[in-house]
Design an enzyme around this catalytic site. Structure first.
Site, PDB file in Angstrom:
ATOM      1  N   ALA A  64      27.536  60.982  24.523  1.00 18.39           N
ATOM      2  CA  ALA A  64      26.842  59.987  24.847  1.00 18.39           C
ATOM      3  C   ALA A  64      27.724  58.944  23.474  1.00 18.39           C
ATOM      4  O   ALA A  64      28.979  59.200  22.354  1.00 18.39           O
ATOM      5  CB  ALA A  64      25.320  60.116  23.837  1.00 18.39           C
ATOM      6  N   GLY A 109      27.623  64.988  24.691  1.00 20.26           N
ATOM      7  CA  GLY A 109      26.898  64.035  25.728  1.00 20.26           C
ATOM      8  C   GLY A 109      28.205  64.707  27.149  1.00 20.26           C
ATOM      9  O   GLY A 109      27.664  64.963  28.169  1.00 20.26           O
ATOM     10  N   GLU A 112      27.163  68.477  27.306  1.00 23.68           N
ATOM     11  CA  GLU A 112      25.435  68.949  28.230  1.00 23.68           C
ATOM     12  C   GLU A 112      25.395  68.422  29.221  1.00 23.68           C
ATOM     13  O   GLU A 112      25.190  69.334  29.763  1.00 23.68           O
ATOM     14  CB  GLU A 112      24.700  68.043  26.940  1.00 23.68           C
ATOM     15  CG  GLU A 112      24.678  68.490  25.560  1.00 23.68           C
ATOM     16  CD  GLU A 112      24.219  67.364  24.748  1.00 23.68           C
ATOM     17  OE1 GLU A 112      24.289  66.202  24.613  1.00 23.68           O
ATOM     18  OE2 GLU A 112      22.861  67.837  24.376  1.00 23.68           O
ATOM     19  N   GLU A 132      27.206  67.354  16.687  1.00 22.93           N
ATOM     20  CA  GLU A 132      26.331  66.143  16.492  1.00 22.93           C
ATOM     21  C   GLU A 132      25.749  66.386  15.430  1.00 22.93           C
ATOM     22  O   GLU A 132      24.859  65.355  14.323  1.00 22.93           O
ATOM     23  CB  GLU A 132      25.068  66.166  17.830  1.00 22.93           C
ATOM     24  CG  GLU A 132      24.947  65.430  18.778  1.00 22.93           C
ATOM     25  CD  GLU A 132      25.280  66.540  19.573  1.00 22.93           C
ATOM     26  OE1 GLU A 132      26.477  67.608  19.081  1.00 22.93           O
ATOM     27  OE2 GLU A 132      25.684  66.104  20.647  1.00 22.93           O
TER      28      GLU A 132
HETATM   29  N1  DAK Z   1      31.128  57.144  21.918  1.00 29.69           N
HETATM   30  C1  DAK Z   1      31.717  56.024  22.225  1.00 29.69           C
HETATM   31  N2  DAK Z   1      33.126  55.705  21.524  1.00 29.69           N
HETATM   32  C2  DAK Z   1      34.061  56.597  21.799  1.00 29.69           C
HETATM   33  C3  DAK Z   1      33.375  57.863  21.880  1.00 29.69           C
HETATM   34  C4  DAK Z   1      32.508  57.789  21.622  1.00 29.69           C
HETATM   35  N3  DAK Z   1      31.547  59.164  21.938  1.00 29.69           N
HETATM   36  N4  DAK Z   1      34.569  58.572  21.764  1.00 29.69           N
HETATM   37  C5  DAK Z   1      35.627  58.219  21.790  1.00 29.69           C
HETATM   38  N5  DAK Z   1      35.723  56.688  21.699  1.00 29.69           N
HETATM   39  C6  DAK Z   1      36.115  55.555  22.437  1.00 29.69           C
HETATM   40  C7  DAK Z   1      36.742  55.373  20.502  1.00 29.69           C
HETATM   41  O1  DAK Z   1      35.895  54.639  19.871  1.00 29.69           O
HETATM   42  C8  DAK Z   1      38.217  54.208  21.232  1.00 29.69           C
HETATM   43  O2  DAK Z   1      37.799  52.588  21.255  1.00 29.69           O
HETATM   44  P1  DAK Z   1      38.361  51.904  20.767  1.00 29.69           P
HETATM   45  O3  DAK Z   1      38.639  52.005  19.225  1.00 29.69           O
HETATM   46  O4  DAK Z   1      40.066  52.137  21.859  1.00 29.69           O
HETATM   47  O5  DAK Z   1      38.227  50.326  21.401  1.00 29.69           O
HETATM   48  C9  DAK Z   1      38.754  54.962  21.924  1.00 29.69           C
HETATM   49  O6  DAK Z   1      37.429  56.338  22.760  1.00 29.69           O
HETATM   50  C10 DAK Z   1      39.612  56.174  21.856  1.00 29.69           C
HETATM   51  O7  DAK Z   1      39.095  57.386  21.309  1.00 29.69           O
HETATM   52  P2  DAK Z   1      40.318  57.722  19.557  1.00 29.69           P
HETATM   53  O8  DAK Z   1      41.071  56.025  18.886  1.00 29.69           O
HETATM   54  O9  DAK Z   1      38.846  57.935  18.553  1.00 29.69           O
HETATM   55  O10 DAK Z   1      40.514  58.742  20.332  1.00 29.69           O
HETATM   56  P3  DAK Z   1      41.403  60.068  19.747  1.00 29.69           P
HETATM   57  O11 DAK Z   1      42.053  60.282  20.423  1.00 29.69           O
HETATM   58  O12 DAK Z   1      41.757  59.177  18.547  1.00 29.69           O
HETATM   59  O13 DAK Z   1      40.335  60.821  19.244  1.00 29.69           O
HETATM   60  C11 DAK Z   1      37.949  62.119  19.861  1.00 29.69           C
HETATM   61  C12 DAK Z   1      39.773  61.274  20.808  1.00 29.69           C
HETATM   62  C13 DAK Z   1      37.602  62.169  21.355  1.00 29.69           C
HETATM   63  C14 DAK Z   1      38.658  62.981  19.455  1.00 29.69           C
HETATM   64  C15 DAK Z   1      37.083  60.984  19.406  1.00 29.69           C
HETATM   65  O14 DAK Z   1      37.699  60.155  20.214  1.00 29.69           O
HETATM   66  C16 DAK Z   1      36.008  62.040  18.749  1.00 29.69           C
HETATM   67  O15 DAK Z   1      35.635  62.152  17.651  1.00 29.69           O
HETATM   68  N6  DAK Z   1      35.368  60.566  19.522  1.00 29.69           N
HETATM   69  C17 DAK Z   1      33.418  61.314  19.508  1.00 29.69           C
HETATM   70  C18 DAK Z   1      33.375  62.548  19.708  1.00 29.69           C
HETATM   71  C19 DAK Z   1      31.927  62.725  19.356  1.00 29.69           C
HETATM   72  O16 DAK Z   1      31.803  62.895  18.129  1.00 29.69           O
HETATM   73  N7  DAK Z   1      31.076  63.140  20.675  1.00 29.69           N
HETATM   74  C20 DAK Z   1      29.954  62.938  20.396  1.00 29.69           C
HETATM   75  C21 DAK Z   1      29.261  61.953  20.287  1.00 29.69           C
HETATM   76  S1  DAK Z   1      27.218  62.170  20.028  1.00 29.69           S
HETATM   77  C22 DAK Z   1      20.393  61.610  21.791  1.00 29.69           C
HETATM   78  C23 DAK Z   1      20.792  61.722  23.116  1.00 29.69           C
HETATM   79  C24 DAK Z   1      22.173  62.012  23.070  1.00 29.69           C
HETATM   80  C25 DAK Z   1      22.799  62.168  22.480  1.00 29.69           C
HETATM   81  C26 DAK Z   1      22.169  62.393  20.664  1.00 29.69           C
HETATM   82  C27 DAK Z   1      20.728  61.258  20.457  1.00 29.69           C
HETATM   83  N8  DAK Z   1      18.657  61.226  22.226  1.00 29.69           N
HETATM   84  C28 DAK Z   1      17.710  62.388  22.338  1.00 29.69           C
HETATM   85  C29 DAK Z   1      18.644  60.047  21.317  1.00 29.69           C
HETATM   86  C30 DAK Z   1      24.033  62.551  22.430  1.00 29.69           C
HETATM   87  C31 DAK Z   1      24.930  62.677  21.375  1.00 29.69           C
HETATM   88  C32 DAK Z   1      26.591  62.886  21.406  1.00 29.69           C
HETATM   89  O17 DAK Z   1      26.841  63.190  22.674  1.00 29.69           O
END
Ligand code: DAK
Length: 277
Positions: A64, A109, A112, A132
């Site tokens: 997400a 997400g 998921e 998360e």
């Molecule tokens: N959200 C927004 N932007 C993201 C993103 C994300 N999840 N993942 C990557 N990006 C963006 C980065 O900010 C970057 O943007 P710019 O800086 O270029 O503008 C671009 O994508 C490229 O990412 P990186 O530069 O970080 O690329 P790397 O190869 O260095 O790293 C990575 C790739 C996948 C390891 C890293 O981007 C990363 O750790 N991303 C986050 C992964 C993550 O933690 N995903 C889980 C998100 S939490 C809910 C409902 C749903 C959810 C929660 C609550 N409710 C009930 C309210 C779900 C939660 C989640 O999914």
């Protein structure tokens, strides 16, 4: 015209691509709304299986959108969660099978949404995880529920509590994915198919195999498995009986069994092709 969702129809197979590669296909509200509209627009009279993938060569869906969630109040967080959950549930209960073609990151997400599909095919560079708790939240799009059902409660708890990402071989070993494919390289070392192309090709091939079966029977199998898993075995078997019985009102059943009895499969299929009604 959708900005972040692409749809292509190839015969009986529909391919949905989440197309926000600059953000690694992270799910913001707009992506979710466009995906919802795309599912609503699928022509179910002409489509027997869907493939869901992410654009670019790096990521299926990196979760997400963290930027969008950062400032959320409790009410906004709940609303965002409901939006995602409603759409993921729509995918899970979609009348026809959905195959996730996963290349690269399937985190949060992203993992998921893949788990909301019927089948997961991934490339050998895929990475799955529920990170998360490291962000101070619980999985919010059904991760606690679907991962525990899909692998095992113990393995799901380990992955969720530790926020550890796993690579394709481990995802395959624990039953999170059905198949792992690699990029295709020729003898000279040239890439013939990238990992993304290979995973989509494998998913389309499986989808075409599903689309070649009796479509109402396939739909009823999906319904029987999904609904049967929610109830005890005595009720589950009744669900199966009902859906089995329904097949006898279809042309497909006459064609499929007729093919066998007449030992003339090719001819019979041309005379009475499997139908949608
Ligand atoms: N959200 C927004 N932007 C993201 C993103 C994300 N999840 N993942 C990557 N990006 C963006 C980065 O900010 C970057 O943007 P710019 O800086 O270029 O503008 C671009 O994508 C490229 O990412 P990186 O530069 O970080 O690329 P790397 O190869 O260095 O790293 C990575 C790739 C996948 C390891 C890293 O981007 C990363 O750790 N991303 C986050 C992964 C993550 O933690 N995903 C889980 C998100 S939490 C809910 C409902 C749903 C959810 C929660 C609550 N409710 C009930 C309210 C779900 C939660 C989640 O999914």
């Amino acid at each position: 015209m959708a900005e972040f969702i692409l749809y292509e129809q190839e015969g009986f197979v529909g391919v949905i691509t989440i197309n926000r590669p600059k953000a690694l296909n992270a799910l913001n509200s707009q992506v979710l709304e466009e995906l919802d509209a795309c599912l609503d627009a699928v022509d179910l009279s002409a489509t027997r299986c869907l493939v869901l993938t992410g654009a670019g060569d790096k990521s299926f869906v990196a979760g997400a959108d963290i930027g969008e969630m950062f400032e959320c109040t409790k009410a906004e967080g709940e609303a965002f969660g409901k939006k995602g959950n409603d759409i993921f549930r729509k995918l899970e209960t979609f009348p026809i099978p959905v195959i996730a073609a996963v290349n690269g990151f399937a985190l949060g997400g992203g993992c998921e949404i893949a788990m909301s599909c019927d089948i997961r095919i991934c490339s050998d560079n895929a990475m799955f995880g529920q990170p998360e708790v490291g962000l101070g939240i619980t999985p919010g799009f059904g991760g606690t529920q679907r991962l525990a059902r899909l692998v095992s409660p113990g393995m799901a708890k380990q992955l969720i509590y530790t926020a550890r990402n796993i690579k394709a071989p481990e995802a395959y070993r624990i039953g999170l994915v059905n198949q792992v494919v690699a990029a295709e390289v020729d003898e000279a070392g040239n890439v013939v198919k990238t990992a993304q192309e290979a995973v989509v090709a494998a998913a389309k091939k499986m989808a075409a195999g599903i689309a070649a079966q009796a479509p109402i029977a396939v739909r009823n199998c999906k319904k029987a498995i999904n609904e049967g898993l929610q109830v005890d075995m005595d009720q589950a078997i009744v669900i199966e009986e009902k859906l089995f019985g329904d097949c006898f009102e279809t042309a497909d059943q006459k064609a499929g069994m007729g093919n066998f009895l007449e030992k003339d499969k090719e001819k019979k299929l041309k005379v009475v092709p499997f139908q949608n009604a």
